[in-house]
Design a protein around this motif. Structure first.
Motif, short mmCIF file in Angstrom:
data_model
loop_
_atom_site.label_atom_id
_atom_site.label_comp_id
_atom_site.label_asym_id
_atom_site.label_seq_id
_atom_site.Cartn_x
_atom_site.Cartn_y
_atom_site.Cartn_z
N CYS A 51 -17.89 43.10 23.02
CA CYS A 51 -18.39 42.43 24.22
C CYS A 51 -19.70 43.07 24.64
N CYS A 54 -19.17 44.70 28.56
CA CYS A 54 -18.48 45.97 28.80
C CYS A 54 -18.39 46.82 27.54
N CYS A 74 -13.89 37.91 26.57
CA CYS A 74 -13.51 39.31 26.48
C CYS A 74 -12.20 39.53 27.23
N ASN A 76 -11.09 42.23 28.21
CA ASN A 76 -11.24 43.38 29.10
C ASN A 76 -11.94 43.02 30.41
N CYS A 77 -13.08 42.37 30.32
CA CYS A 77 -13.85 42.10 31.53
C CYS A 77 -14.02 40.62 31.80
N TYR A 79 -15.81 38.49 30.35
CA TYR A 79 -17.14 37.99 30.05
C TYR A 79 -17.09 37.05 28.84
ZN LIG Z 1 -16.08 42.71 28.14
#
Ligand SMILES: [Zn+2]
Length: 86
Positions: A51, A54, A74, A76-77, A79
């Motif tokens: 990503c 992040c 993503c 995780n974030c 995005y």
């Molecule tokens: Zn991310």
């Protein structure tokens, strides 16, 4: 980076790094990006493996294809990275 390495060695390091991209941390990805930049090495396809927001590796990416674009969300974030299909 204390030791000076050649561009070929830098490339090798980057290749090796991306073979185990899923085990890398955002911090390490940041470091390898800096290395690539320093040696003017283009990551090309490898940029799709993490990503850009992040810097987490895409472990279980949800990939969607729409209007000739690939989108990866993503985990995780949240995005969304997208790029054109060639
Ligand atoms: Zn991310």
């Amino acid at each position: 980076m204390k030791k000076k390495i050649s561009k070929t060695e830098a490339k090798e390091q980057i290749e090796n790094f991306f073979e185990n991209i899923n085990e890398k941390s955002p911090k390490e990805i940041k470091k390898i990006k800096r290395l690539a930049m320093k040696y003017n090495i283009s990551l090309k396809e490898k940029r799709k493996l993490f990503c850009k927001n992040c810097l987490s590796p895409h472990k279980n990416p949800s990939i969607r294809i729409k209007n000739g674009f690939i989108r990866i969300n993503c985990g995780n974030c949240d995005y969304t990275s997208k790029w054109k299909i060639k």
